[in-house]
Design a protein around this motif. Structure first.
Motif, PDB file in Angstrom:
ATOM      1  N   UNK A 489       0.867  -1.180   0.000  1.00 42.88           N
ATOM      2  CA  UNK A 489       0.000   0.000   0.000  1.00 42.88           C
ATOM      3  C   UNK A 489       0.899   1.223   0.000  1.00 42.88           C
ATOM      4  N   UNK A 490       0.638   2.153  -0.891  1.00 39.81           N
ATOM      5  CA  UNK A 490       1.409   3.392  -0.967  1.00 39.81           C
ATOM      6  C   UNK A 490       0.552   4.553  -0.495  1.00 39.81           C
ATOM      7  N   UNK A 491       1.119   5.378   0.364  1.00 41.09           N
ATOM      8  CA  UNK A 491       0.477   6.614   0.789  1.00 41.09           C
ATOM      9  C   UNK A 491       1.253   7.783   0.196  1.00 41.09           C
ATOM     10  N   UNK A 492       0.610   8.541  -0.668  1.00 39.00           N
ATOM     11  CA  UNK A 492       1.186   9.766  -1.207  1.00 39.00           C
ATOM     12  C   UNK A 492       0.764  10.878  -0.251  1.00 39.00           C
ATOM     13  N   UNK A 493       1.675  11.249   0.646  1.00 36.76           N
ATOM     14  CA  UNK A 493       1.330  12.116   1.768  1.00 36.76           C
ATOM     15  C   UNK A 493       1.574  13.597   1.493  1.00 36.76           C
ATOM     16  N   UNK A 494       2.578  13.907   0.697  1.00 38.06           N
ATOM     17  CA  UNK A 494       2.919  15.303   0.454  1.00 38.06           C
ATOM     18  C   UNK A 494       3.571  15.475  -0.891  1.00 38.06           C
ATOM     19  N   UNK A 509      -2.335  -0.797  -4.005  1.00 36.70           N
ATOM     20  CA  UNK A 509      -3.272   0.316  -3.864  1.00 36.70           C
ATOM     21  C   UNK A 509      -2.487   1.570  -3.535  1.00 36.70           C
ATOM     22  N   UNK A 510      -2.992   2.729  -3.969  1.00 40.86           N
ATOM     23  CA  UNK A 510      -2.361   4.011  -3.680  1.00 40.86           C
ATOM     24  C   UNK A 510      -3.413   4.945  -3.091  1.00 40.86           C
ATOM     25  N   UNK A 511      -3.118   5.455  -1.909  1.00 43.42           N
ATOM     26  CA  UNK A 511      -3.965   6.432  -1.235  1.00 43.42           C
ATOM     27  C   UNK A 511      -3.222   7.762  -1.252  1.00 43.42           C
ATOM     28  N   UNK A 512      -3.929   8.851  -1.517  1.00 45.72           N
ATOM     29  CA  UNK A 512      -3.287  10.166  -1.581  1.00 45.72           C
ATOM     30  C   UNK A 512      -4.006  11.150  -0.673  1.00 45.72           C
ATOM     31  N   UNK A 513      -3.228  11.929   0.066  1.00 47.70           N
ATOM     32  CA  UNK A 513      -3.795  13.091   0.745  1.00 47.70           C
ATOM     33  C   UNK A 513      -4.209  14.111  -0.315  1.00 47.70           C
ATOM     34  N   UNK A 514      -5.213  14.920  -0.008  1.00 50.63           N
ATOM     35  CA  UNK A 514      -5.757  15.845  -0.997  1.00 50.63           C
ATOM     36  C   UNK A 514      -4.682  16.740  -1.613  1.00 50.63           C
ATOM     37  N   UNK A 515      -3.768  17.254  -0.813  1.00 46.05           N
ATOM     38  CA  UNK A 515      -2.767  18.185  -1.344  1.00 46.05           C
ATOM     39  C   UNK A 515      -1.472  17.491  -1.781  1.00 46.05           C
ATOM     40  N   UNK A 556      -3.866   6.270 -11.283  1.00 44.98           N
ATOM     41  CA  UNK A 556      -2.617   6.133 -10.535  1.00 44.98           C
ATOM     42  C   UNK A 556      -2.902   6.076  -9.043  1.00 44.98           C
ATOM     43  N   UNK A 557      -3.912   6.824  -8.606  1.00 45.40           N
ATOM     44  CA  UNK A 557      -4.351   6.864  -7.211  1.00 45.40           C
ATOM     45  C   UNK A 557      -5.735   6.241  -7.120  1.00 45.40           C
ATOM     46  N   UNK A 558      -5.990   5.487  -6.053  1.00 51.64           N
ATOM     47  CA  UNK A 558      -7.274   4.833  -5.849  1.00 51.64           C
ATOM     48  C   UNK A 558      -8.197   5.585  -4.896  1.00 51.64           C
ATOM     49  N   UNK A 559      -7.618   6.380  -4.034  1.00 55.40           N
ATOM     50  CA  UNK A 559      -8.428   7.001  -2.990  1.00 55.40           C
ATOM     51  C   UNK A 559      -7.778   8.301  -2.555  1.00 55.40           C
TER      52      UNK A 559
END
Length: 695
Positions: A489-494, A509-515, A556-559
């Motif tokens: 699981x990847x978190x795109x945090x910043x 899966x890739x989860x991204x913070x809004x910004x 590229x991002x799921x959520x």
């Protein structure tokens, strides 16, 4: 470390170590008696004196006990027995113990204290290291944890075999640890070995060991590490009855434990099972999380509808993807978006998100572990002599799910920096990428989920990075991530600039913070290439489609995770989007903090000293930016120069955002663990094969 300094390090016997580590009354020795067979009268006399002095028949003790209720196999050297040296009998005892631990599927803790090969037995003793290393390799290949606690001193062939193969390795404070002992070096070269090199603290700073740990804390730290490495599974079957082993000198070590951990009656801390995202009992806000996150197909940009506890989650599962795990309701591709139409959250522009991601107050991976994780055990470097503060590697339970965490170690901006310029951050070099690959190997060997956290202004640009193989390490990270058998699981945090970000991206899966954002280069660099100026950076970024919303639309991002604290309070916020940003805008409604993971089981408890890449107890990831309580809150009406209202970002209420994010990540990780491994890996390959193609 010189011989004079090392002689001042206290040395516990093997029996004392076992008493300090295992639960009282739980030790049971495995050793069979060993006969003296040598024809050499001098060696026979040495063995007889060693037996009389120690009460043992050989230099190693093996057996099993319980550590906080969990069955664990343990092998330990007795240095007073011919300097803990390993001959044929000791080597065979070690191998049989490792093989038994593997057959009974027990984690293994090794505590060597040895001068290496037993010189009286020569080359055949030297070769014992091969079969011991082979047995430990088989143990690890069976998906079983192997922990090492290097005691004073550990040198020679023991360090060069079973002393250096641990998933996690600690050492006694001040212990002499080195391949060639100082006495041998002085005899061969006529000079003392340089001081301060062969000691535990120096080796930790160079990424060779993970922690400097006194014996009094070994039991508690081992228990914490095993709660993660054993993936929260049930305690193994009942141990053999307590009592003395048949081997001479392998006496029952029951009785009050010196500096022992919690009582044996307490089982290991509960971890979420493979199909449940629920956090461990007793954590505020962790109980009662229902429904794991969606099992998205390889090209799906949205999770399935109908997740219990994720009201209004929009989007449908890709029918080409793997079947949803138990407890997850996946809507067919043709299913309508549930709930009434809604405008959804405001989608910020590229410039706004890039500026927000570069704020010094924005939380990073260390904050995530502090707020949203427990049983956190930071690891130091590659384990092979390199340490890069730009990459944090840790074992933890995030949102209740055991996992390996590796992420870019975000550093606050310099004192005179603002969000108007390129983010500095802690540049990631080739050693950091090799550290990341160590984390990937641990996840693969033990079948643990891997959580990667992207938050980087870019890779290191230097002669050292080029000569150290930066590009090659990025390539190898990509290859490892795409083919890793463990759930990812990847978190795109910043910030997500360049190859340093790409190296940690290819996950299930890739989860991204809004910004959060992702681009081939920092926007200023891309602007310089296209327009020979950095002044058009934000314009270029907007055209390149770097925003989380753009990444979602591209699959590229799921959520996307909203960063608005107000949505926590109102029970709305996060959810999978359908790629058009017109979903209901409601989400899981999780706003409770999840315990202080780093403050209760942190790096500061595990290591005596650590580099910049280690979470610190009770602190965030920033320095020089003041405490959270000193930040001036931004008003909800804050706006850009053009008058448009700003989309709230995580720096406004970081703990609320991170606790909600941790719950979501735990659910995602739990759902990935529940999937069929072959189907999950195949879906990952298809997912990345489809990137850039029509959807």
């Amino acid at each position: 470390m010189t011989g004079t300094n090392s002689s001042r390090v206290s040395r516990a016997s093997a029996r004392e170590l076992i008493e300090a580590v295992v639960d009282p009354g739980s030790w049971y020795g495995w050793d069979e008696p060993v006969e003296i067979t040598t024809d050499d009268p001098d060696y026979r006399a040495d063995l007889e004196r060693a037996r009389e002095r120690t009460g043992l028949d050989e230099s190693v003790i093996t057996g099993e006990g319980r550590i906080e209720g969990r069955r664990v196999a343990l092998v330990a050297c007795e240095f007073r027995f011919l300097a803990g040296s390993i001959g044929v009998a000791a080597g065979e005892r070690l191998v049989r113990a490792v093989e038994r631990a593997t057959a009974e599927r027990l984690p293994l803790l090794a505590a060597p204290a040895s001068g290496g090969t037993r010189m009286q037995e020569g080359t055949v003793a030297f070769l014992q290291m091969v079969k011991v290393a082979a047995a430990i390799t088989d143990h690890k290949a069976a998906g079983l944890p192997y922990l090492v606690h290097l005691r004073h001193p550990t040198t020679g062939g023991v360090l060069a075999s079973w002393g250096s193969l641990g998933h996690v390795t600690a050492a006694e404070p001040g212990a002499l640890i080195g391949f060639m002992g100082p006495r041998v070096h002085e005899a061969l070269y006529g000079e003392e070995f340089p001081p301060g090199v062969q000691n535990a603290e120096n080796l930790m700073n160079h990424g060779l060991i993970d922690a400097v740990l006194p014996l009094s804390r070994l039991s508690g730290v081992a228990a914490r590490v095993l709660r993660v490495l054993c993936a929260g599974g049930p305690v193994s079957g009942p141990a053999a009855p307590a009592g003395p082993a048949g081997a001479s000198g392998a006496a029952d070590l029951a009785g009050p434990a010196a500096s022992a951990g919690p009582a044996a009656s307490a089982g290991p801390a509960a971890s979420a099972g493979p199909a449940t995202p629920a956090g461990p009992a007793g954590l505020s806000g962790a109980a009662g999380v229902s429904g794991p996150a969606a099992s998205a197909g390889p090209a799906a940009s949205a999770g399935p509808a109908g997740l219990s506890g994720a009201a209004g989650v929009s989007g449908a599962a890709d029918p080409a993807g793997p079947a949803a795990p138990a407890g997850v309701s996946a809507a067919p591709a043709s299913a309508p978006i549930p709930g009434p139409p809604a405008a959804g959250p405001r989608v910020p522009g590229a410039e706004e998100s890039i500026r927000a991601s570069r704020r010094a107050e924005r939380p990073g991976v260390r904050d995530l572990l502090r707020v949203a994780a427990e049983d956190v055990s930071p690891l130091s470097g590659t384990g092979a002599g390199e340490h890069d503060p730009g990459l944090l590697l840790a074992l933890a339970r995030v949102g209740g799910t055991p996992c390996v965490v590796l992420g870019h170690n975000r550093r606050s901006a310099r004192k005179d920096e603002t969000a108007d310029g390129p983010g500095e951050g802690q540049a990631l070099g080739p050693a950091g990428l090799r550290t990341a690959r160590r984390g990937m190997r641990i996840a693969a060997e033990l079948g643990l989920p891997l959580l990667t956290v992207i938050d980087t202004a870019g890779a290191a640009l230097s002669r050292e990075a080029e000569e150290g193989g930066l590009a090659g390490e990025i390539a190898r990270c990509l290859a490892d991530m795409v083919t890793l058998p463990a759930p990812t699981l990847c978190l795109l945090l910043g910030q997500g600039a360049g190859g340093a970000a790409l190296a940690l991206l290819p996950a299930d899966r890739v989860v991204a913070a809004r910004h959060a954002w992702l681009s081939p280069l920092p926007p200023e660099g891309a602007s310089a290439i296209l327009h020979r100026t950095t002044e058009r950076a934000y314009e270029v970024a907007a055209r390149q489609g770097v925003r989380s919303a753009d990444l979602l639309a591209q699959g590229i991002v799921d959520r996307i995770v909203e960063e608005d604290a107000a949505e926590d309070e109102n029970g709305t916020g996060d959810g999978d989007r359908d790629g058009t940003e017109d979903g209901n805008g409601t989400g899981d409604g999780i706003g409770d903090a999840i315990g202080d993971g780093i403050g209760t089981g942190s790096a500061s408890q595990t290591v005596v000293s650590q580099g910049e890449g280690t979470p610190q107890s009770g602190s965030g990831s920033r320095s020089g930016s003041g405490s959270r309580g000193e930040r001036a809150p931004r008003s909800e009406g804050a706006s850009r120069a053009g008058g448009a209202p700003l989309t709230p970002d995580a720096s406004h209420a970081p703990d609320a955002f991170l606790s909600r994010l941790g719950r979501l990540l735990g659910a995602e990780l739990a759902a990935l663990r529940a999937q069929d491994p072959d189907e999950r890996l195949a879906a990952r390959r298809v997912r990345h094969r489809r990137i850039g193609l029509p959807r």
